[in-house]
Design a protein around this motif. Sequence first.
Motif, PDB file in Angstrom:
ATOM      1  N   GLY A  17       0.825  -1.211   0.000  1.00  0.00           N
ATOM      2  CA  GLY A  17       0.000   0.000   0.000  1.00  0.00           C
ATOM      3  C   GLY A  17       0.854   1.254   0.000  1.00  0.00           C
ATOM      4  O   GLY A  17       0.586   2.211  -0.732  1.00  0.00           O
ATOM      5  N   THR A  18       1.904   1.262   0.809  1.00  0.00           N
ATOM      6  CA  THR A  18       2.811   2.408   0.869  1.00  0.00           C
ATOM      7  C   THR A  18       3.494   2.620  -0.469  1.00  0.00           C
ATOM      8  O   THR A  18       3.576   3.739  -0.970  1.00  0.00           O
ATOM      9  N   TYR A  19       3.980   1.537  -1.049  1.00  0.00           N
ATOM     10  CA  TYR A  19       4.643   1.612  -2.348  1.00  0.00           C
ATOM     11  C   TYR A  19       3.680   2.102  -3.429  1.00  0.00           C
ATOM     12  O   TYR A  19       4.029   2.951  -4.246  1.00  0.00           O
ATOM     13  N   GLY A  20       2.458   1.591  -3.421  1.00  0.00           N
ATOM     14  CA  GLY A  20       1.466   1.996  -4.423  1.00  0.00           C
ATOM     15  C   GLY A  20       1.153   3.483  -4.352  1.00  0.00           C
ATOM     16  O   GLY A  20       1.081   4.161  -5.384  1.00  0.00           O
ATOM     17  N   ARG A  21       0.980   4.022  -3.147  1.00  0.00           N
ATOM     18  CA  ARG A  21       0.731   5.463  -2.994  1.00  0.00           C
ATOM     19  C   ARG A  21       1.929   6.275  -3.453  1.00  0.00           C
ATOM     20  O   ARG A  21       1.787   7.287  -4.134  1.00  0.00           O
ATOM     21  N   ASP A  22       3.124   5.826  -3.091  1.00  0.00           N
ATOM     22  CA  ASP A  22       4.349   6.519  -3.480  1.00  0.00           C
ATOM     23  C   ASP A  22       4.494   6.541  -5.000  1.00  0.00           C
ATOM     24  O   ASP A  22       4.749   7.589  -5.605  1.00  0.00           O
ATOM     25  N   LEU A  23       4.292   5.392  -5.632  1.00  0.00           N
ATOM     26  CA  LEU A  23       4.431   5.301  -7.084  1.00  0.00           C
ATOM     27  C   LEU A  23       3.366   6.129  -7.794  1.00  0.00           C
ATOM     28  O   LEU A  23       3.671   6.853  -8.751  1.00  0.00           O
ATOM     29  N   ALA A  24       2.115   6.079  -7.336  1.00  0.00           N
ATOM     30  CA  ALA A  24       1.046   6.866  -7.959  1.00  0.00           C
ATOM     31  C   ALA A  24       1.346   8.360  -7.872  1.00  0.00           C
ATOM     32  O   ALA A  24       1.169   9.101  -8.850  1.00  0.00           O
ATOM     33  N   GLU A  25       1.822   8.802  -6.704  1.00  0.00           N
ATOM     34  CA  GLU A  25       2.160  10.218  -6.552  1.00  0.00           C
ATOM     35  C   GLU A  25       3.270  10.623  -7.520  1.00  0.00           C
ATOM     36  O   GLU A  25       3.194  11.671  -8.168  1.00  0.00           O
ATOM     37  N   ARG A  26       4.287   9.791  -7.656  1.00  0.00           N
ATOM     38  CA  ARG A  26       5.405  10.118  -8.540  1.00  0.00           C
ATOM     39  C   ARG A  26       4.968  10.164 -10.010  1.00  0.00           C
ATOM     40  O   ARG A  26       5.393  11.037 -10.762  1.00  0.00           O
ATOM     41  N   VAL A  27       4.119   9.225 -10.418  1.00  0.00           N
ATOM     42  CA  VAL A  27       3.673   9.183 -11.812  1.00  0.00           C
ATOM     43  C   VAL A  27       2.805  10.400 -12.140  1.00  0.00           C
ATOM     44  O   VAL A  27       3.001  11.071 -13.155  1.00  0.00           O
ATOM     45  N   VAL A  28       1.843  10.711 -11.272  1.00  0.00           N
ATOM     46  CA  VAL A  28       0.968  11.870 -11.501  1.00  0.00           C
ATOM     47  C   VAL A  28       1.778  13.160 -11.474  1.00  0.00           C
ATOM     48  O   VAL A  28       1.624  14.036 -12.331  1.00  0.00           O
ATOM     49  N   SER A  29       2.674  13.269 -10.509  1.00  0.00           N
ATOM     50  CA  SER A  29       3.506  14.459 -10.391  1.00  0.00           C
ATOM     51  C   SER A  29       4.377  14.652 -11.631  1.00  0.00           C
ATOM     52  O   SER A  29       4.483  15.767 -12.164  1.00  0.00           O
ATOM     53  N   THR A  30       4.986  13.583 -12.107  1.00  0.00           N
ATOM     54  CA  THR A  30       5.824  13.676 -13.305  1.00  0.00           C
ATOM     55  C   THR A  30       5.003  14.085 -14.519  1.00  0.00           C
ATOM     56  O   THR A  30       5.433  14.917 -15.319  1.00  0.00           O
ATOM     57  N   GLY A  31       3.815  13.499 -14.668  1.00  0.00           N
ATOM     58  CA  GLY A  31       2.955  13.860 -15.795  1.00  0.00           C
ATOM     59  C   GLY A  31       2.562  15.326 -15.770  1.00  0.00           C
ATOM     60  O   GLY A  31       2.623  16.014 -16.793  1.00  0.00           O
ATOM     61  N   LEU A  32       2.172  15.823 -14.599  1.00  0.00           N
ATOM     62  CA  LEU A  32       1.792  17.241 -14.480  1.00  0.00           C
ATOM     63  C   LEU A  32       2.985  18.163 -14.706  1.00  0.00           C
ATOM     64  O   LEU A  32       2.866  19.188 -15.392  1.00  0.00           O
ATOM     65  N   GLN A  33       4.133  17.807 -14.158  1.00  0.00           N
ATOM     66  CA  GLN A  33       5.323  18.628 -14.346  1.00  0.00           C
ATOM     67  C   GLN A  33       5.729  18.681 -15.813  1.00  0.00           C
ATOM     68  O   GLN A  33       6.089  19.739 -16.332  1.00  0.00           O
ATOM     69  N   ALA A  34       5.666  17.540 -16.491  1.00  0.00           N
ATOM     70  CA  ALA A  34       6.018  17.510 -17.907  1.00  0.00           C
ATOM     71  C   ALA A  34       5.018  18.311 -18.730  1.00  0.00           C
ATOM     72  O   ALA A  34       5.402  19.014 -19.681  1.00  0.00           O
ATOM     73  N   PHE A  35       3.743  18.244 -18.380  1.00  0.00           N
ATOM     74  CA  PHE A  35       2.730  18.998 -19.111  1.00  0.00           C
ATOM     75  C   PHE A  35       2.943  20.502 -18.947  1.00  0.00           C
ATOM     76  O   PHE A  35       2.941  21.246 -19.921  1.00  0.00           O
ATOM     77  N   VAL A  36       3.166  20.939 -17.706  1.00  0.00           N
ATOM     78  CA  VAL A  36       3.398  22.368 -17.451  1.00  0.00           C
ATOM     79  C   VAL A  36       4.694  22.817 -18.120  1.00  0.00           C
ATOM     80  O   VAL A  36       4.757  23.885 -18.737  1.00  0.00           O
TER      81      VAL A  36
END
Length: 85
Positions: A17-36
């Motif tokens: 569960g901890t790993y899944g939350r960490d990975l989801a945050e990193r993927v969403v964050s990277t996508g938003l950062q790349a888009f901006v």
Amino acid sequence: MAEFPLPSTQTVIKSAGTYGRDLAERVVSTGLQAFVGGLALTQPFDLGMWQNAGIAGVAAAASLVKGLVARWRDVTNSASLARGV
């Protein structure tokens, strides 16, 4: 034949569960950062909005793969490649 070291069941349940939350945050964050970041390049390089979204998607997919490789490389609660994180 050598024994393959497996963590205890409790460790796997807690860390999944901890790993899944960490990975989801990193993927969403990277996508938003790349888009901006891509928005800043849209005008000078004459890129369309959908091309920019595609670039962000590729960056997010690369982040996902990196997080999965980090998990495969070492059993931790993090999607980071840095040891001890």
